[in-house]
Design a protein around this motif. Structure first.
Motif, mmCIF file in Angstrom:
data_model
loop_
_atom_site.group_PDB
_atom_site.id
_atom_site.type_symbol
_atom_site.label_atom_id
_atom_site.label_comp_id
_atom_site.label_asym_id
_atom_site.label_seq_id
_atom_site.Cartn_x
_atom_site.Cartn_y
_atom_site.Cartn_z
ATOM 1 N N ILE A 166 0.822 -1.206 0.000
ATOM 2 C CA ILE A 166 0.000 0.000 0.000
ATOM 3 C C ILE A 166 0.859 1.261 0.000
ATOM 4 O O ILE A 166 0.512 2.261 -0.644
ATOM 5 N N ALA A 167 1.999 1.224 0.681
ATOM 6 C CA ALA A 167 2.890 2.386 0.719
ATOM 7 C C ALA A 167 3.432 2.691 -0.673
ATOM 8 O O ALA A 167 3.549 3.855 -1.077
ATOM 9 N N PHE A 168 3.758 1.641 -1.428
ATOM 10 C CA PHE A 168 4.285 1.818 -2.785
ATOM 11 C C PHE A 168 3.211 2.392 -3.705
ATOM 12 O O PHE A 168 3.473 3.310 -4.489
ATOM 13 N N VAL A 169 1.999 1.864 -3.608
ATOM 14 C CA VAL A 169 0.888 2.338 -4.445
ATOM 15 C C VAL A 169 0.594 3.808 -4.145
ATOM 16 O O VAL A 169 0.441 4.630 -5.054
ATOM 17 N N ARG A 170 0.533 4.155 -2.861
ATOM 18 C CA ARG A 170 0.228 5.546 -2.478
ATOM 19 C C ARG A 170 1.340 6.481 -2.952
ATOM 20 O O ARG A 170 1.066 7.579 -3.457
ATOM 21 N N ALA A 171 2.581 6.046 -2.781
ATOM 22 C CA ALA A 171 3.713 6.870 -3.210
ATOM 23 C C ALA A 171 3.664 7.116 -4.715
ATOM 24 O O ALA A 171 3.892 8.246 -5.184
ATOM 25 N N CYS A 172 3.358 6.092 -5.478
ATOM 26 C CA CYS A 172 3.274 6.229 -6.937
ATOM 27 C C CYS A 172 2.170 7.206 -7.339
ATOM 28 O O CYS A 172 2.351 8.041 -8.243
ATOM 29 N N LEU A 173 1.031 7.116 -6.659
ATOM 30 C CA LEU A 173 -0.075 8.028 -6.948
ATOM 31 C C LEU A 173 0.301 9.475 -6.629
ATOM 32 O O LEU A 173 0.077 10.386 -7.435
#
Length: 214
Positions: A166-173
């Motif tokens: 989830i941290a990676f997805v949020r960072a990418c967004l």
């Protein structure tokens, strides 16, 4: 210590489930209060001119290219993100809808009612206060438990279908919208960094504060 909080507190006014379309008055009141504070904080950060939050950078970029207000641009972005939920099989709640309406409205109201600070110290003090307000608003809004905001739902939906952290997805967004918004003319600066690094602790403090006083 508020930084050790690992779960959202449950209060007497919290909804038992996110998809609750007939919440108690107190639940709905605190939901709206949290979103008002959230929108106020976002608006004050824009007003500080030190750099916006990632999604406000994007909204301001759209605003400059289309000659609409940042609040209206925020509303359009939120509705567009919500549309993506169809493909992610996410279900909006009352909180999702109110998130779109109240935050967008409060950004424009804040920019209309207040004048930008004129000196260096005031600008950065305002940016810090704005992040704290967003954090407090988030804490109240999350404890109400009436459905995630459009961006949170996008994050969790993408996490489910990609199986990425989830941290990676949020960072990418967040990085993506900042870059696009900056390209369109949105304000990126120290305030953006203050928000990026401060919002996590601010939300944790908001949850801690709500848990202690309500």
């Amino acid at each position: 210590m508020f930084l050790t909080i690992k779960k959202i507190p449950i209060k007497t006014w919290s909804s038992e489930k996110p998809l609750n379309f007939k919440p108690k008055f107190s639940t709905f009141f605190f939901l709206c209060l949290g979103l008002v504070l959230f929108g106020l904080g976002e608006g004050l950060l824009v007003l500080s001119t030190t750099g916006n939050s990632p999604w406000s950078v994007f909204a301001e970029g759209i605003s400059k290219k289309t000659d609409i207000s940042i609040g209206v641009a925020t509303f359009i972005v939120s509705v567009s993100v919500l549309f993506l939920w169809i493909f992610l099989k996410q279900k909006p709640g009352i909180g999702t809808v109110m998130n779109i309406i109240i935050i967008a409205g409060m950004i424009d109201v804040t920019l209309y009612l207040f004048d930008p600070p004129t000196n260096f110290f005031s600008k950065y003090l305002l940016s810090i206060v704005s992040v704290l307000l967003v954090g407090l608003g988030s804490g109240i809004y999350l404890v109400a438990n009436l459905g995630p905001g459009p961006r949170d739902g996008l994050m969790t939906g993408l996490t489910k279908i990609t199986n990425l952290p989830i941290a990676f997805v949020r960072a990418c967004l967040e990085i993506s919208v900042v870059l696009i918004g900056w390209y369109l003319g949105g304000t990126v600066g120290v305030g953006t960094l203050i928000f990026a690094f401060g919002i996590g602790p601010a939300v944790a403090f908001g949850l801690f504060f709500v848990n202690k006083i309500s």
